[in-house]
Design a protein around this motif. Structure first.
Motif, PDB file in Angstrom:
ATOM      1  N   MET A   1      45.820  38.873 104.274  1.00  0.00           N
ATOM      2  CA  MET A   1      45.795  40.265 103.862  1.00  0.00           C
ATOM      3  C   MET A   1      46.256  40.353 102.419  1.00  0.00           C
ATOM      4  SD  MET A   1      47.924  43.444 105.492  1.00  0.00           S
ATOM      5  CE  MET A   1      46.817  44.271 106.566  1.00  0.00           C
ATOM      6  N   GLY A   2      45.509  40.991 101.563  1.00  0.00           N
ATOM      7  CA  GLY A   2      45.858  41.057 100.162  1.00  0.00           C
ATOM      8  C   GLY A   2      46.952  42.058  99.884  1.00  0.00           C
ATOM      9  N   GLU A   3      47.453  42.039  98.668  1.00  0.00           N
ATOM     10  CA  GLU A   3      48.508  42.976  98.278  1.00  0.00           C
ATOM     11  C   GLU A   3      47.973  44.399  98.346  1.00  0.00           C
ATOM     12  OE1 GLU A   3      52.209  44.146  97.321  1.00  0.00           O
ATOM     13  OE2 GLU A   3      51.524  42.094  97.722  1.00  0.00           O
ATOM     14  N   ARG A   4      48.789  45.293  98.897  1.00  0.00           N
ATOM     15  CA  ARG A   4      48.340  46.666  99.060  1.00  0.00           C
ATOM     16  C   ARG A   4      49.327  47.609  98.406  1.00  0.00           C
ATOM     17  NH1 ARG A   4      46.676  46.744 105.459  1.00  0.00           N
ATOM     18  NH2 ARG A   4      44.721  45.647 105.255  1.00  0.00           N
ATOM     19  N   ARG A   5      48.827  48.629  97.766  1.00  0.00           N
ATOM     20  CA  ARG A   5      49.689  49.654  97.189  1.00  0.00           C
ATOM     21  C   ARG A   5      50.023  50.651  98.279  1.00  0.00           C
ATOM     22  NH1 ARG A   5      45.515  49.056  93.809  1.00  0.00           N
ATOM     23  NH2 ARG A   5      44.565  51.012  94.476  1.00  0.00           N
ATOM     24  N   GLY A   6      51.287  51.018  98.380  1.00  0.00           N
ATOM     25  CA  GLY A   6      51.706  51.870  99.493  1.00  0.00           C
ATOM     26  C   GLY A   6      52.142  53.259  99.102  1.00  0.00           C
ATOM     27  N   GLY A   7      51.693  53.793  97.982  1.00  0.00           N
ATOM     28  CA  GLY A   7      52.173  55.089  97.534  1.00  0.00           C
ATOM     29  C   GLY A   7      51.957  56.204  98.531  1.00  0.00           C
ATOM     30  N   GLY A   8      50.744  56.309  99.088  1.00  0.00           N
ATOM     31  CA  GLY A   8      50.465  57.377 100.037  1.00  0.00           C
ATOM     32  C   GLY A   8      51.332  57.279 101.269  1.00  0.00           C
ATOM     33  N   TRP A  47      57.735  52.174 109.774  1.00  0.00           N
ATOM     34  CA  TRP A  47      57.357  51.371 108.616  1.00  0.00           C
ATOM     35  C   TRP A  47      56.053  50.635 108.897  1.00  0.00           C
ATOM     36  CZ3 TRP A  47      60.008  51.726 104.065  1.00  0.00           C
ATOM     37  CH2 TRP A  47      61.216  52.426 104.122  1.00  0.00           C
ATOM     38  N   PRO A  48      55.360  50.204 107.856  1.00  0.00           N
ATOM     39  CA  PRO A  48      54.036  49.595 108.052  1.00  0.00           C
ATOM     40  C   PRO A  48      54.016  48.457 109.068  1.00  0.00           C
ATOM     41  CG  PRO A  48      54.382  50.034 105.720  1.00  0.00           C
ATOM     42  CD  PRO A  48      55.678  50.360 106.403  1.00  0.00           C
ATOM     43  N   CYS A  49      55.030  47.609 109.068  1.00  0.00           N
ATOM     44  CA  CYS A  49      55.039  46.472 110.003  1.00  0.00           C
ATOM     45  C   CYS A  49      55.039  46.921 111.457  1.00  0.00           C
ATOM     46  CB  CYS A  49      56.263  45.594 109.754  1.00  0.00           C
ATOM     47  SG  CYS A  49      56.171  44.638 108.231  1.00  0.00           S
ATOM     48  N   ALA A  50      55.660  48.076 111.738  1.00  0.00           N
ATOM     49  CA  ALA A  50      55.699  48.568 113.111  1.00  0.00           C
ATOM     50  C   ALA A  50      54.297  48.913 113.614  1.00  0.00           C
ATOM     51  CB  ALA A  50      56.616  49.785 113.210  1.00  0.00           C
ATOM     52  N   LEU A 210      45.489  52.074 110.369  1.00  0.00           N
ATOM     53  CA  LEU A 210      45.580  51.628 111.760  1.00  0.00           C
ATOM     54  C   LEU A 210      46.166  52.759 112.594  1.00  0.00           C
ATOM     55  CD1 LEU A 210      47.108  48.013 111.579  1.00  0.00           C
ATOM     56  CD2 LEU A 210      44.758  48.615 112.191  1.00  0.00           C
ATOM     57  N   ALA A 211      45.673  52.915 113.791  1.00  0.00           N
ATOM     58  CA  ALA A 211      46.227  53.894 114.735  1.00  0.00           C
ATOM     59  C   ALA A 211      46.316  55.288 114.119  1.00  0.00           C
ATOM     60  CB  ALA A 211      47.597  53.438 115.222  1.00  0.00           C
ATOM     61  N   SER A 212      45.280  55.673 113.374  1.00  0.00           N
ATOM     62  CA  SER A 212      45.208  56.975 112.716  1.00  0.00           C
ATOM     63  C   SER A 212      46.297  57.160 111.667  1.00  0.00           C
ATOM     64  CB  SER A 212      45.286  58.114 113.746  1.00  0.00           C
ATOM     65  OG  SER A 212      44.272  57.986 114.714  1.00  0.00           O
ATOM     66  N   LEU A 215      49.805  54.076 107.005  1.00  0.00           N
ATOM     67  CA  LEU A 215      51.017  53.319 106.674  1.00  0.00           C
ATOM     68  C   LEU A 215      50.764  51.875 106.249  1.00  0.00           C
ATOM     69  CD1 LEU A 215      53.844  54.451 109.127  1.00  0.00           C
ATOM     70  CD2 LEU A 215      53.825  54.603 106.651  1.00  0.00           C
ATOM     71  N   PRO A 216      49.895  51.117 106.948  1.00  0.00           N
ATOM     72  CA  PRO A 216      49.697  49.730 106.489  1.00  0.00           C
ATOM     73  C   PRO A 216      49.299  49.641 105.024  1.00  0.00           C
ATOM     74  CG  PRO A 216      48.806  49.990 108.677  1.00  0.00           C
ATOM     75  CD  PRO A 216      49.184  51.368 108.206  1.00  0.00           C
TER      76      PRO A 216
END
Length: 234
Positions: A1-8, A47-50, A210-212, A215-216
């Motif tokens: 999985m590549g680097e992802r920006r998580g601002g939203g 959090w995204p990992c969850a 994921l799952a609507s 977060l990921p």
């Protein structure tokens, strides 16, 4: 999985409130509501990992009925709630020093029709009565528990204790790669544990949504399964 920006996703997290997650569509879909509290404690947010770990549980839902599951560092409990809805006997736990977090976890259970799900105060690295008296487990869950390096050994001490008591059990964990220097390999060796990487694409989690939930995002998230190493180190 590549680097992802998580601002939203970070913006979502700050707003708090009640967040909804939906796994799959149609009559077989699973919908959950998770409360978030605007609090400085990490465990009051999803959090995204969850979300990624919850997706793994959903993808393997046919194997969960009857399994005994313990989630450590559960926070809002999303992965554990998915496991419980899929038929597992689940216990949720988080630090006994974070009553606000434990309260929020219990609220998650109530909102999703699981008011009797046990929620325990369990602090990593501490041989407290709650840890010593835990019933047998088949699966230990932990999402983003490898967040602060100072906690890594305490986490693995607790995991090792549980796996020693339950030699056939496994620790399913997702983590966000935040530093190129991040590694638990030496600690796994010290505690006679082994790990295998689980590719995210193998359970449909290599997506920004994921799952609507968004977060990921574009974070780098990985998953591994940890278990006891054999006497020959394998």
């Amino acid at each position: 999985m590549g680097e992802r920006r998580g601002g939203g996703a970070e913006g979502e997290r700050r707003r708090g409130g009640l967040r909804r997650y939906r796994f799959a569509e149609g009559p077989a879909a699973l919908a959950l509501r998770v409360p978030e509290v605007l609090d400085s404690q990490y465990g009051t947010h999803v959090w995204p990992c969850a979300v990624v770990l919850a997706q793994y549980l959903w993808a393997h839902r046919r194997n969960l009925p009857g399994k005994r599951v313990l989630e450590v560092g559960a926070g809002t409990g999303l992965p554990g709630l998915v496991a419980a809805k899929c038929g597992a006997a689940v216990t949720l736990s988080d630090s006994e020093e974070r009553p606000r977090c434990l309260w929020n976890c219990r609220r998650s259970c109530q909102l999703n029709g699981l008011p009797h799900l046990p929620v325990l105060g369990l602090t990593w690295g501490r041989a407290a009565p709650q840890l010593l008296s835990l019933p047998p487990v088949d699966i230990i869950l932990g999402s983003d528990v490898f967040f602060d390096p100072k906690d890594f050994e305490d986490i693995l001490t607790t995991v090792y204790f549980l796996l020693e008591k339950n030699p056939l059990a496994q620790f399913w964990t997702t983590y966000q790669v935040r530093s190129a220097d991040w590694s638990i390999e030496a600690l796994l060796c010290k505690w006679k544990l082994k790990s295998i990487r689980i590719p995210l694409h193998s359970f449909g989690a290599d997506k920004e949504h994921l799952a609507s939930s968004s977060l990921p995002g574009r974070h780098t998230i990985e998953m591994m399964i940890i278990s006891l190493a054999r006497s020959d180190g394998t």
